[in-house]
Motif scaffolding. Structure first.
Motif, mmCIF file in Angstrom:
data_model
loop_
_atom_site.group_PDB
_atom_site.id
_atom_site.type_symbol
_atom_site.label_atom_id
_atom_site.label_comp_id
_atom_site.label_asym_id
_atom_site.label_seq_id
_atom_site.Cartn_x
_atom_site.Cartn_y
_atom_site.Cartn_z
ATOM 1 N N LEU A 143 0.831 -1.202 0.000
ATOM 2 C CA LEU A 143 0.000 0.000 0.000
ATOM 3 C C LEU A 143 0.868 1.256 0.000
ATOM 4 O O LEU A 143 0.532 2.249 -0.654
ATOM 5 C CB LEU A 143 -0.935 -0.012 1.205
ATOM 6 C CG LEU A 143 -2.045 1.027 1.233
ATOM 7 C CD1 LEU A 143 -2.930 0.903 -0.002
ATOM 8 C CD2 LEU A 143 -2.868 0.870 2.486
ATOM 9 N N GLY A 144 1.987 1.217 0.704
ATOM 10 C CA GLY A 144 2.925 2.338 0.681
ATOM 11 C C GLY A 144 3.488 2.582 -0.704
ATOM 12 O O GLY A 144 3.640 3.729 -1.133
ATOM 13 N N ALA A 145 3.793 1.495 -1.428
ATOM 14 C CA ALA A 145 4.300 1.652 -2.794
ATOM 15 C C ALA A 145 3.232 2.241 -3.714
ATOM 16 O O ALA A 145 3.527 3.097 -4.558
ATOM 17 C CB ALA A 145 4.772 0.298 -3.323
ATOM 18 N N VAL A 146 1.992 1.811 -3.530
ATOM 19 C CA VAL A 146 0.897 2.345 -4.352
ATOM 20 C C VAL A 146 0.690 3.827 -4.072
ATOM 21 O O VAL A 146 0.546 4.638 -4.991
ATOM 22 C CB VAL A 146 -0.398 1.532 -4.109
ATOM 23 C CG1 VAL A 146 -1.601 2.213 -4.728
ATOM 24 C CG2 VAL A 146 -0.244 0.120 -4.631
ATOM 25 N N VAL A 147 0.693 4.202 -2.789
ATOM 26 C CA VAL A 147 0.516 5.615 -2.426
ATOM 27 C C VAL A 147 1.699 6.448 -2.928
ATOM 28 O O VAL A 147 1.521 7.570 -3.408
ATOM 29 C CB VAL A 147 0.330 5.761 -0.902
ATOM 30 C CG1 VAL A 147 0.431 7.209 -0.462
ATOM 31 C CG2 VAL A 147 -1.014 5.192 -0.488
ATOM 32 N N GLY A 148 2.903 5.897 -2.843
ATOM 33 C CA GLY A 148 4.074 6.621 -3.331
ATOM 34 C C GLY A 148 4.022 6.856 -4.825
ATOM 35 O O GLY A 148 4.304 7.962 -5.313
ATOM 36 N N LEU A 149 3.636 5.837 -5.583
ATOM 37 C CA LEU A 149 3.538 5.992 -7.028
ATOM 38 C C LEU A 149 2.406 6.935 -7.410
ATOM 39 O O LEU A 149 2.577 7.797 -8.277
ATOM 40 C CB LEU A 149 3.346 4.628 -7.690
ATOM 41 C CG LEU A 149 3.361 4.630 -9.202
ATOM 42 C CD1 LEU A 149 4.696 5.154 -9.730
ATOM 43 C CD2 LEU A 149 3.109 3.239 -9.727
ATOM 44 N N ALA A 150 1.264 6.800 -6.756
ATOM 45 C CA ALA A 150 0.148 7.705 -7.044
ATOM 46 C C ALA A 150 0.512 9.138 -6.674
ATOM 47 O O ALA A 150 0.161 10.083 -7.393
ATOM 48 C CB ALA A 150 -1.094 7.260 -6.280
ATOM 49 N N GLY A 151 1.225 9.308 -5.570
ATOM 50 C CA GLY A 151 1.629 10.647 -5.154
ATOM 51 C C GLY A 151 2.579 11.300 -6.134
ATOM 52 O O GLY A 151 2.508 12.507 -6.370
ATOM 53 N N THR A 152 3.480 10.514 -6.727
ATOM 54 C CA THR A 152 4.401 11.095 -7.707
ATOM 55 C C THR A 152 3.660 11.597 -8.938
ATOM 56 O O THR A 152 4.058 12.599 -9.539
ATOM 57 C CB THR A 152 5.468 10.077 -8.151
ATOM 58 O OG1 THR A 152 4.828 8.944 -8.718
ATOM 59 C CG2 THR A 152 6.348 9.667 -7.013
#
Length: 122
Positions: free
Chosen positions: A15-24
């Protein structure tokens, strides 16, 4: 560590990776609202991991996933394509996300059922 807890940490990392990618993607698309939305998602994820697991590892797991996604997104391809172009918004997102993870990880531990915090001397 039980299998359920390990699965929760692995899920938080994903979930952290998904949020990080979406945030970028969001922070660059809708400045400044996208930047605020991306940082709010980071804070929500990190604090939610702390509240869900009750441990600092609940912040570290999504923090590691977020950091890996942001670092991978910041590396350019040989063709010259990249997500981050080195602007102020990207720098604020990276530093703000790391600061949010550190702040959530250093929050006092949640109280135990008997009313103690688990800290020494309490």
């Amino acid at each position: 560590m039980r299998a359920g807890r390990a699965a929760a940490y692995a899920g938080l990392a994903v979930l952290g990776a998904v949020v990080g990618l979406a945030g970028t993607l969001v922070q660059g698309a809708w400045f400044p609202g996208g930047l605020l939305l991306a940082l709010a998602a980071c804070v929500g994820l990190f604090y939610g991991g702390l509240r869900t697991t009750g441990t600092q590892l609940g912040v570290v797991a999504p923090g590691v996933g977020w950091l890996v996604a942001v670092v991978v997104a910041s590396m350019g391809r040989p063709e010259g394509d990249q997500v981050f172009w080195g602007g102020v918004a990207e720098l604020v997102y990276v530093l703000g996300g790391m600061a949010a993870a550190v702040m959530c990880a250093t929050l006092p531990r949640l109280p135990h059922r008997d009313g103690t915090t688990g800290s020494l001397g309490m």
